[in-house]
Design an enzyme around this catalytic site. Structure first.
Site, PDB file in Angstrom:
ATOM      1  N   LYS A 247      43.687  67.930  -1.450  1.00 53.14           N
ATOM      2  CA  LYS A 247      43.929  66.651  -2.113  1.00 53.14           C
ATOM      3  C   LYS A 247      42.661  65.981  -2.618  1.00 53.14           C
ATOM      4  CE  LYS A 247      47.520  65.614  -2.598  1.00 53.14           C
ATOM      5  NZ  LYS A 247      48.740  66.038  -3.340  1.00 53.14           N
TER       6      LYS A 247
ATOM      7  N   SER B 280      51.452  73.613   6.614  1.00 52.50           N
ATOM      8  CA  SER B 280      51.881  73.997   5.259  1.00 52.50           C
ATOM      9  C   SER B 280      51.269  75.346   4.855  1.00 52.50           C
ATOM     10  CB  SER B 280      51.559  72.902   4.234  1.00 52.50           C
ATOM     11  OG  SER B 280      50.183  72.760   4.032  1.00 52.50           O
TER      12      SER B 280
HETATM   13  C1  LIG Z   1      48.808  69.735   4.143  1.00 55.91           C
HETATM   14  C2  LIG Z   1      49.386  69.684   2.772  1.00 55.91           C
HETATM   15  N1  LIG Z   1      49.942  70.767   2.267  1.00 55.91           N
HETATM   16  C3  LIG Z   1      50.513  70.777   1.048  1.00 55.91           C
HETATM   17  C4  LIG Z   1      50.543  69.659   0.254  1.00 55.91           C
HETATM   18  C5  LIG Z   1      51.242  69.715  -1.069  1.00 55.91           C
HETATM   19  O1  LIG Z   1      50.416  69.617  -2.176  1.00 55.91           O
HETATM   20  P1  LIG Z   1      50.941  68.919  -3.501  1.00 55.91           P
HETATM   21  O2  LIG Z   1      51.001  67.447  -3.228  1.00 55.91           O
HETATM   22  O3  LIG Z   1      49.907  69.247  -4.530  1.00 55.91           O
HETATM   23  O4  LIG Z   1      52.279  69.468  -3.839  1.00 55.91           O
HETATM   24  C6  LIG Z   1      49.974  68.508   0.745  1.00 55.91           C
HETATM   25  C7  LIG Z   1      50.037  67.286  -0.040  1.00 55.91           C
HETATM   26  O5  LIG Z   1      49.789  66.193   0.420  1.00 55.91           O
HETATM   27  C8  LIG Z   1      49.378  68.505   2.028  1.00 55.91           C
HETATM   28  O6  LIG Z   1      48.836  67.401   2.555  1.00 55.91           O
END
Ligand SMILES: Cc1ncc(COP(=O)(O)O)c(C=O)c1O
Length: 333
Positions: free
Chosen positions: A63, A280
């Site tokens: 981010k 994630s």
């Molecule tokens: C740990 C984590 N994984 C994945 C994402 C997803 O990314 P995006 O917001 O670009 O879809 C985020 C977004 O905040 C995140 O904090």
């Protein structure tokens, strides 16, 4: 004037100059790609899987890229000027990125986050000097979005809201940086791009860039399989406020992943590859392996959005302790 010192290092046989920067913000991006070499059972020989390690960004996550771009564009357009406060609703990583950027550029930052965000994240935000406003944990990231809107309504002139769910600069950051980096790092050989969706900035921007280079590259989104999930950072679109920057028709496919499968993959990435990542990332690799198993050849690239240090007091690791019957870690939660 001091002469710049040239640092040379040997990386994989290539001589490269080590980065020398004037601001922490210059360290955002250019993250490494890790080939997944151990967790490959059932993956055909002709298929390679790489993970982009976004935890190497100075704020610790992917981010940093969109947060910087949105702030830079705010300054450029005059919407963000001295005296204004940056405010955002964020499940955590965007908040940390904005808090770091606010510090580096000397803007105050306020963040609205669900109360169930990990303790480590809250502490990191506080350490960067951000004001943390907690929203109802039962309402998830949507609750934070709504509370943030109410706060701005009361004093609209005070705030600059990057508005990550509706700001095209979010995906643009990935179009300009994440996409080109991946294409270069794979020498254009990437065949599949697989990433989780939160705001969807990563998949939208990176996917758009990659498809422009080669329309055959498949762009695949990973999402929680249920509205009630433990995959911090990811969104279950069917039950959420749909981000304005999300265009489902641009995706080739969506792969649902359960919280349990994602967590188990986090433990495997730790135990087998030696990398401690967030949930994630586990979801992303779990989905990537499913896709890999149905191919004969291919170069798959997925994203590990952050490292795992921020989640050690969450269910992710409490669950692991119970599962592995690890009694001797002795950290109190
Ligand atoms: C740990 C984590 N994984 C994945 C994402 C997803 O990314 P995006 O917001 O670009 O879809 C985020 C977004 O905040 C995140 O904090």
């Amino acid at each position: 004037m001091l002469k710049a010192v040239r640092h040379l290092s040997q990386v994989g046989g290539e001589t490269s100059e080590l980065k020398k920067v004037e601001s922490v913000l210059d360290l955002i991006g250019e993250t490494p790609l890790l080939e997944i070499r151990k967790i490959t059972s059932g993956v055909p020989r002709g298929v390679r899987i790489f993970a982009k390690l976004e935890g190497f960004n100075p704020g610790g996550s992917i981010k940093d890229r969109p947060a910087l771009k949105m702030v830079q564009e705010g300054i450029k357009s005059g919407q963000l000027k001295k005296g204004k406060t940056i405010i955002e609703s964020s499940s955590g990583n965007t908040g940390i990125a904005l808090a770091m950027i606010g510090r580096a550029l000397q803007y105050p930052v306020e963040l609205v986050i669900p109360d169930n965000v990990s303790l480590e994240r809250k502490r990191i935000l506080a350490a960067y000097g951000a004001k943390v406003i907690l929203s109802d944990p039962m309402e998830g990231s949507d609750g934070a979005i709504l509370l943030c809107r109410e706060i701005i309504k009361k004093d609209p002139d005070k705030y600059f809201k990057p508005d990550q769910y509706f700001n095209d600069m979010n995906s643009q950051a990935h179009y300009e940086t994440t996409g080109p980096e991946i294409f270069r790092q794979t020498h254009g050989e990437i065949t599949h791009f697989i990433a989780g969706i939160g705001t969807s900035g990563t998949i939208m921007g990176t996917g758009r860039y990659l498809k422009e280079q080669n329309p055959k590259i498949r762009v695949i989104a990973v999402e929680p399989d249920d509205a009630f999930h433990g995959l911090e950072g990811l969104k279950h679109m069917a039950s959420s406020i749909v981000p304005g920057i999300y265009h489902e028709e641009k995706l080739d496919e969506k792969v649902p992943v359960s919280t349990e499968d994602a967590y188990n993959m986090v433990y495997r990435i730790n135990q087998e590859e030696g990398v401690l990542v967030g949930q994630s990332s586990g979801a992303a690799l779990h989905a990537s392996l499913q896709i890999a198993k149905r191919l004969r050849s291919g170069t798959l690239v997925t994203v590990f959005p952050d490292f795992g240090g921020k989640y050690l007091t969450t269910n992710l690791w409490i669950g692991w302790q119970e599962k592995m019957k690890v009694g001797d870690l002795q950290f109190s939660i």
